[in-house]
Design a protein around this motif. Structure first.
Motif, PDB file in Angstrom:
ATOM      1  N   GLU A 173       0.866  -1.189   0.000  1.00  0.00           N
ATOM      2  CA  GLU A 173       0.000   0.000   0.000  1.00  0.00           C
ATOM      3  C   GLU A 173       0.894   1.226   0.000  1.00  0.00           C
ATOM      4  O   GLU A 173       0.493   2.288   0.442  1.00  0.00           O
ATOM      5  CB  GLU A 173      -0.909   0.014   1.225  1.00  0.00           C
ATOM      6  CG  GLU A 173      -1.879  -1.127   1.324  1.00  0.00           C
ATOM      7  CD  GLU A 173      -3.169  -0.920   0.546  1.00  0.00           C
ATOM      8  OE1 GLU A 173      -3.430   0.200   0.066  1.00  0.00           O
ATOM      9  OE2 GLU A 173      -3.902  -1.910   0.412  1.00  0.00           O
ATOM     10  N   SER A 195      -3.420  -2.569   5.101  1.00  0.00           N
ATOM     11  CA  SER A 195      -4.874  -2.425   4.939  1.00  0.00           C
ATOM     12  C   SER A 195      -5.410  -3.817   4.602  1.00  0.00           C
ATOM     13  O   SER A 195      -4.631  -4.692   4.222  1.00  0.00           O
ATOM     14  CB  SER A 195      -5.218  -1.443   3.811  1.00  0.00           C
ATOM     15  OG  SER A 195      -5.347  -2.131   2.583  1.00  0.00           O
ATOM     16  N   GLN A 197      -6.809  -4.747   2.076  1.00  0.00           N
ATOM     17  CA  GLN A 197      -7.108  -4.699   0.644  1.00  0.00           C
ATOM     18  C   GLN A 197      -7.316  -6.068  -0.018  1.00  0.00           C
ATOM     19  O   GLN A 197      -8.342  -6.325  -0.635  1.00  0.00           O
ATOM     20  CB  GLN A 197      -5.995  -3.948  -0.088  1.00  0.00           C
ATOM     21  CG  GLN A 197      -6.193  -3.815  -1.584  1.00  0.00           C
ATOM     22  CD  GLN A 197      -7.372  -2.932  -1.944  1.00  0.00           C
ATOM     23  OE1 GLN A 197      -7.625  -1.928  -1.278  1.00  0.00           O
ATOM     24  NE2 GLN A 197      -8.108  -3.290  -2.974  1.00  0.00           N
ATOM     25  N   LYS A 200     -10.290  -8.098   1.338  1.00  0.00           N
ATOM     26  CA  LYS A 200     -11.634  -7.677   0.937  1.00  0.00           C
ATOM     27  C   LYS A 200     -11.905  -8.068  -0.510  1.00  0.00           C
ATOM     28  O   LYS A 200     -13.038  -8.366  -0.875  1.00  0.00           O
ATOM     29  CB  LYS A 200     -11.884  -6.196   1.221  1.00  0.00           C
ATOM     30  CG  LYS A 200     -11.073  -5.174   0.476  1.00  0.00           C
ATOM     31  CD  LYS A 200     -11.559  -3.772   0.866  1.00  0.00           C
ATOM     32  CE  LYS A 200     -10.739  -2.666   0.265  1.00  0.00           C
ATOM     33  NZ  LYS A 200     -11.311  -1.344   0.522  1.00  0.00           N
ATOM     34  N   ARG A 219       1.279   0.764   9.485  1.00  0.00           N
ATOM     35  CA  ARG A 219       2.260   1.198   8.477  1.00  0.00           C
ATOM     36  C   ARG A 219       3.499   1.721   9.190  1.00  0.00           C
ATOM     37  O   ARG A 219       3.388   2.600  10.048  1.00  0.00           O
ATOM     38  CB  ARG A 219       1.663   2.259   7.554  1.00  0.00           C
ATOM     39  CG  ARG A 219       0.482   1.692   6.785  1.00  0.00           C
ATOM     40  CD  ARG A 219      -0.127   2.618   5.777  1.00  0.00           C
ATOM     41  NE  ARG A 219      -1.354   1.986   5.258  1.00  0.00           N
ATOM     42  CZ  ARG A 219      -2.176   2.501   4.371  1.00  0.00           C
ATOM     43  NH1 ARG A 219      -1.921   3.672   3.854  1.00  0.00           N
ATOM     44  NH2 ARG A 219      -3.252   1.845   3.974  1.00  0.00           N
ATOM     45  N   GLN A 233      -9.236   2.293   9.810  1.00  0.00           N
ATOM     46  CA  GLN A 233      -9.941   2.622   8.565  1.00  0.00           C
ATOM     47  C   GLN A 233     -11.369   2.105   8.663  1.00  0.00           C
ATOM     48  O   GLN A 233     -11.601   1.049   9.244  1.00  0.00           O
ATOM     49  CB  GLN A 233      -9.295   1.896   7.382  1.00  0.00           C
ATOM     50  CG  GLN A 233      -8.019   2.499   6.861  1.00  0.00           C
ATOM     51  CD  GLN A 233      -7.556   1.825   5.575  1.00  0.00           C
ATOM     52  OE1 GLN A 233      -8.005   0.744   5.209  1.00  0.00           O
ATOM     53  NE2 GLN A 233      -6.625   2.462   4.892  1.00  0.00           N
ATOM     54  N   ASN A 331      -2.841   2.596  -5.523  1.00  0.00           N
ATOM     55  CA  ASN A 331      -3.175   1.226  -5.189  1.00  0.00           C
ATOM     56  C   ASN A 331      -2.907   0.380  -6.437  1.00  0.00           C
ATOM     57  O   ASN A 331      -3.472   0.650  -7.495  1.00  0.00           O
ATOM     58  CB  ASN A 331      -4.675   1.209  -4.819  1.00  0.00           C
ATOM     59  CG  ASN A 331      -5.119  -0.107  -4.258  1.00  0.00           C
ATOM     60  OD1 ASN A 331      -4.587  -1.153  -4.644  1.00  0.00           O
ATOM     61  ND2 ASN A 331      -6.064  -0.071  -3.361  1.00  0.00           N
ATOM     62  N   ARG A 373     -11.460  -2.074  -9.080  1.00  0.00           N
ATOM     63  CA  ARG A 373     -10.261  -2.918  -9.183  1.00  0.00           C
ATOM     64  C   ARG A 373     -10.158  -3.611 -10.541  1.00  0.00           C
ATOM     65  O   ARG A 373     -11.173  -3.852 -11.195  1.00  0.00           O
ATOM     66  CB  ARG A 373     -10.259  -3.987  -8.088  1.00  0.00           C
ATOM     67  CG  ARG A 373     -10.860  -3.593  -6.763  1.00  0.00           C
ATOM     68  CD  ARG A 373     -10.103  -2.472  -6.079  1.00  0.00           C
ATOM     69  NE  ARG A 373     -10.750  -2.133  -4.794  1.00  0.00           N
ATOM     70  CZ  ARG A 373     -10.417  -1.113  -4.039  1.00  0.00           C
ATOM     71  NH1 ARG A 373      -9.470  -0.272  -4.411  1.00  0.00           N
ATOM     72  NH2 ARG A 373     -11.038  -0.875  -2.909  1.00  0.00           N
TER      73      ARG A 373
END
Ligand code: ASP
Length: 465
Positions: A173, A195, A197, A200, A219, A233, A331, A373
């Protein structure tokens, strides 16, 4: 405890004798009588030990922040002493007997005044005391209320709340990951998620269609500005969605949060305006412009969508990690906008390719960002190729996701909000530490638990370090 009455309910108990459990918030000993303010989780009440009372003797040894059980009578205040605007402004509690449940040392700082003026390192070390102050307490309560509102809203929209792992593998990320050595598998490491990411995206491939989570993200960045190594988040992802779908839902949620949790605030423009990255850079010199009409109005909220970000940027010359000439701007999993797919496929005009990325900006802060995406394996591989990754790196780092996409991955997209930052703005706080219950210092230390700290020699050995 049985029979205990919460302080917020005392004014309904006029002329009754009640029991409260509370801290001594303040104390004024006038010799023959003692005035005491009591505080519990629900509020404050003024109390008095009258001349001649049995409680006077014990009252003498009470100090601020002692924890007590009080039996007392609720008396209406005389008309001239009534304070209309405060809780229990129309009553006081006449103390009949006192039981000390615990004593307290003198506090390292005073809780009567706004603790923002106290040395922040002291506040962070004694976070549990700062929580007794009005300011931090309000922020923690409002954080919980806002989270609750968001959960209900998203459940009503048929979103599932799913927890994803903390011990995981590296997720690119754009920052450094924290790593955890494995004891069982020597010289192997877990990474903490920057994250959720990839998880999900797996949920979308798993057919769950609508996901959200309040996700802890880690991070490992040098303490710069108002950042924390660990933050929260609000993470979301949805299937069969385009940019408009994601933005619409988020806009609706933000408007509802303001209406329900921060009704004193006013949103400058609805629907939220949109600006391209190019326009933002040309007009404001940054990609999170503050477009408030009146920057002195503490209740004005100017939301703005920033869109049409470049997909790639040139690799920084100090970046030793990136193998190629190009890297992703936001991203690596984002899809290019449809009109740039041909260039993307042909690896042409790379600097001109725009992505489906959208950022949500509030009063000059980026409070969230996301994208549609690349849901096809071949497409995602192209992004990595443009970034100069060879087949081995691609297979080792992203093989799991690329393979998953070969089993009927639906088109999908999502977003994540920096939840702490949103709250900071809503609460009018100068930094995110004020809205994080157990915040670290700006240079990443946990002063309360003393982290990072040492581990024993034997622990090190066990971990093969
Ligand atoms: N995972 C992204 C981030 O952490 C947000 C997203 O694209 O949903 O910034």
């Amino acid at each position: 405890m049985q029979n205990r009455v919460n302080i917020e309910n005392l004014s309904k108990k006029k002329n009754e004798t009640v029991i409260i459990n509370a801290w001594i918030h303040s104390r004024r000993d006038q010799g023959k009588m003692i005035f005491l303010d009591f505080r519990d989780g629900t509020g404050l009440v003024q109390g008095v030990i009258l001349p001649g009372s049995k409680a006077l003797e014990l009252g003498k040894i009470l100090r601020e922040e002692f924890v007590v059980e009080i039996e007392g009578k609720i008396n209406a205040r005389p008309e001239k002493n009534i304070k209309k605007d405060i809780l229990n402004g129309d009553i006081e509690i006449e103390v009949l007997s006192v039981k000390i449940l615990n004593e307290s040392k003198a506090l390292p700082f005073n809780l009567f005044y706004d603790t923002i003026k106290v040395d922040e390192l002291l506040r962070l070390k004694y976070r549990y005391l700062d929580m007794r102050s009005k300011r931090l307490r309000k922020n923690i309560i409002n954080r919980s209320k806002t989270q609750n509102f968001i959960r209900n809203f998203l459940h009503n929209e048929n979103y599932l709340e799913v927890e994803t792992p903390i011990l995981s593998a590296p997720t690119p990320e754009g920052a450094r990951s924290f790593v955890v050595p494995s004891r069982v598998y020597k010289n192997k490491f877990y990474s903490l998620p920057q994250s959720p990411q990839q998880y999900k995206q797996f949920l979308m491939i798993g057919g769950l269609e609508k996901y959200f989570q309040f996700a802890k993200c880690m991070r490992d960045e040098d303490g710069r500005g108002d950042r924390q190594p660990e933050f929260t988040q609000l993470d979301m992802e949805m299937s069969f969605a385009d940019e408009e779908d994601v933005m619409k839902l988020n806009e609706k949620l933000l408007i509802e949060i303001v209406k329900n949790c921060y009704p004193e605030k006013r949103i400058q423009q609805i629907p939220f305006p949109k600006m391209t990255y190019k326009e933002a850079m040309e007009k404001y010199g940054n990609d999170r412009p503050d477009i408030r009409e009146d920057k002195n109005d503490p209740n004005l909220l100017a939301f703005l969508w920033v869109v049409d970000f470049p997909m790639f940027e040139k690799v920084d010359i100090n970046d030793n990690e990136s193998p190629g000439e190009w890297t992703f701007t936001h991203n690596p999993f984002s899809k290019p906008k449809n009109e740039y797919l041909e260039d993307f496929n042909d690896k042409k005009n790379i600097d001109k390719i725009l992505s489906t990325q959208y950022d949500i900006v509030l009063n000059g802060f980026e409070i969230g960002g996301g994208s549609i995406r690349n849901h096809k394996s071949e497409m995602l591989k192209k992004t990595f190729k443009i970034m100069g990754y060879n087949n081995d790196i691609i297979k080792n780092n992203f093989g799991h996701l690329l393979e998953a996409m070969e089993f009927g991955a639906p088109p999908h997209g999502g977003i994540a909000w920096g939840f702490d930052r949103l709250l900071m703005i809503m609460e009018g706080e100068p930094n995110i530490r004020e809205v994080i219950p157990f915040s670290k210092t700006s240079d990443g230390k946990d002063l309360l638990m003393k982290a990072p700290g040492n581990i024993s020699k034997s622990q090190k050995k066990e971990l093969g370090l």
